[in-house]
Scaffold this active site. Structure first.
Site, short mmCIF file in Angstrom:
data_model
loop_
_atom_site.label_atom_id
_atom_site.label_comp_id
_atom_site.label_asym_id
_atom_site.label_seq_id
_atom_site.Cartn_x
_atom_site.Cartn_y
_atom_site.Cartn_z
N GLU A 280 6.75 25.11 -46.07
CA GLU A 280 6.93 24.67 -44.49
C GLU A 280 8.47 24.56 -44.23
OE1 GLU A 280 5.82 20.93 -41.63
OE2 GLU A 280 5.18 20.91 -43.75
N CYS A 314 13.70 21.08 -35.22
CA CYS A 314 13.94 22.51 -35.52
C CYS A 314 14.03 23.18 -34.23
CB CYS A 314 12.71 23.49 -36.17
SG CYS A 314 11.13 23.28 -35.49
#
Length: 502
Positions: A280, A314
């Site tokens: 991930e 992100c």
């Protein structure tokens, strides 16, 4: 309570190991600084400091594990797995449900740990704990749904072919710091539901949240050795050991692309067996706002997601259509200046805390500085908030960012939004996909046809349309493995085929 003390008071207070902090918890047993190996809490001679990034005070000295400790943990997990894999799905389901109930009952203490380690606002930490608890609940339900299949052979009327799911064995797990409770839960819960044993190395910045989950597992009745949690001050050494150990059947990792690639290479280079691998990874997720979008909704979601979780997510690039670009930039800047309040995560009214470490601050400062030199305009922020502490950086909006700038391409975790102008949907897709990896993408439009076009063409594992709600157990995680959702158990099992002819 801890959050009612001022920042300066906590800075000036003389700490005595963990006793002062643990006394602020409803259940001090949640505050662990020892390794959890084979059901025992083990103190090591070597240790490392964990600091509160808001105040820079030492929270505690955490036992640091070496190769011998990891080998002991792997051995214990191997023995425990031989028994745990034969337990019924109903049994594993009950253990996971017990963890869910314990996490819910101790949510404030668990949230305090997160805020102490990361500095994120306490309300955000409470949300993370709720998500983690629901992850254990989800897989408590999924444990009973480990489906196989039965097929009749095409070449024989009597022959049957069976496909059954079996756990992999001992899973090596390495996690990141930005959601220290949730990121462990997303990996531990499906691994246990499938019948595996685990050896977990949490991020060096945030080991306390992981160790607290170890305590929950212990209280929930999980057998000794099934879950082992080993803090270590050396990420490189821990990763090398887990990758090279043939008793570890799968590596699960969350973190940077660079380290993810390094771990994959180690698994290939230093291992006599072929391991399974799930990652991930961080990335550079785009927000795309078309000219017909609901701007208020897009602004709300950017404030919540991009700048939520103390702005260490992100999503860094915001693409706005040229017709709404200036309006959107002005309104985003206004919202940030009016609503955001930097400070310690326990203080009332604080919406955003510090960055996790000095390296993060320096990285962001360098990106913003280079962007300014290349022509980007700073609409708000753009500098450190040193009066609050060395790890605070002002929420920043950069306008006129383009693909010639380093900040357009690089992943980072911090409170900087880069605004990029585009001409049409095809232009947005082209620019947004011009990165190595986008784990997720966000699109705002009221045109369903264009929404489908962008969603199918955008280079992103997850595409969310008119919402930023992607942190849900029903949705697969970004990376090389699904990790959660209804496909989560597939990542922690292998399919065995059996051909039977009576």
């Amino acid at each position: 309570m801890l959050r009612n003390l001022t920042v300066q008071a906590r800075r000036n207070m003389s700490l005595n190991g963990l006793r002062w902090f643990s006394s602020s918890f409803t259940d001090p047993d949640l505050f662990k600084n020892k390794a959890f190996i084979d059901g025992e809490w083990i103190e090591k001679a070597e240790s490392f400091e964990v600091r509160n990034p808001s105040t820079q005070e030492v929270i505690g000295q955490i036992s640091s594990c070496g190769s011998e400790d990891f080998q002991n943990a792997v051995n214990a997990a191997t023995v425990a797995y031989d028994t745990f894999r034969h337990t019924t799905p109903e049994y594993r389901s009950q253990v996971l449900y017990n963890i869910y109930e314990l996490a819910t009952a101790n949510q404030e203490d668990l949230a305090r740990l997160i805020t102490l380690e990361t500095g994120k606002p306490f309300r955000n930490s409470l949300g993370e704990v709720a998500y983690s608890a629901n992850t254990f609940k989800w897989f408590a339900e999924e444990a009973n749904r480990l489906y196989g299949s039965v097929l009749s052979a095409t070449s024989s009327a009597d022959r049957q072919m069976l496909h059954v799911k079996r756990p992999l064995g001992v899973i090596g797990i390495m996690t990141s710091w930005n959601s220290p409770n949730a990121v462990v839960a997303r990996k531990l819960a499906p691994a246990l539901a499938a019948g595996n044993a685990c050896v977990i190395r949490p991020a060096v910045e945030t080991p306390l949240s992981a160790l607290a989950l170890g305590w929950l597992c212990e209280q929930a009745g999980l057998p000794a050795g099934v879950c082992n949690i080993l803090p270590s001050k050396s990420c490189k050494d821990a990763g090398k050991y887990l990758c090279s150990n043939p008793q570890i059947k799968k590596i699960v990792y969350s973190g940077s692309q660079q380290l993810g690639r390094s771990l994959m290479m180690q698994c290939v280079k230093d291992n006599p067996i072929v391991k399974k691998f799930s990652m991930e990874l961080s990335g550079n997720a785009p927000f795309i706002i078309l000219e017909d979008a609901d701007i208020d909704k897009a602004l709300d979601d950017i404030i919540d997601f991009k700048f939520g979780q103390y702005a260490q997510t992100c999503a860094n690039r915001i693409f706005a259509h040229k017709k709404i670009y200036e309006q959107f930039a002005a309104r985003l800047t206004e919202r940030i200046e009016e609503v955001f309040h930097l400070g310690d995560g326990f203080d009332k009214g604080v919406t955003h805390g510090p960055l996790i470490n000095v390296e993060a601050v320096e990285r962001i400062s360098a990106f913003v500085g280079k962007a300014k030199q290349s022509g980007a305009r700073v609409l708000t922020g753009g500098s450190r908030a040193e009066a609050l502490g060395p790890l605070f950086y002002r929420p920043t909006v950069l306008a006129d960012v383009d693909a010639s700038m380093e900040i357009f391409h690089k992943e980072f975790y911090g409170p900087v939004a880069s605004l990029i102008k585009f001409n049409d949907a095809e232009d947005a897709i082209r620019m947004a996909s011009n990165v190595d990896l986008a784990p997720a993408g966000f699109l705002y439009t009221n045109d369903i046809k264009r929404a489908y076009l962008v969603a199918t063409e955008l280079k992103a594992r997850i595409v969310s349309i008119n919402t930023c709600e992607i942190s849900n157990c029903a949705i697969s995680a970004a990376g090389t493995g699904n990790g959660i959702s209804k496909y989560g158990l597939d990542e922690y099992t292998e399919t065995k085929s059996i051909v039977l002819e009576p």
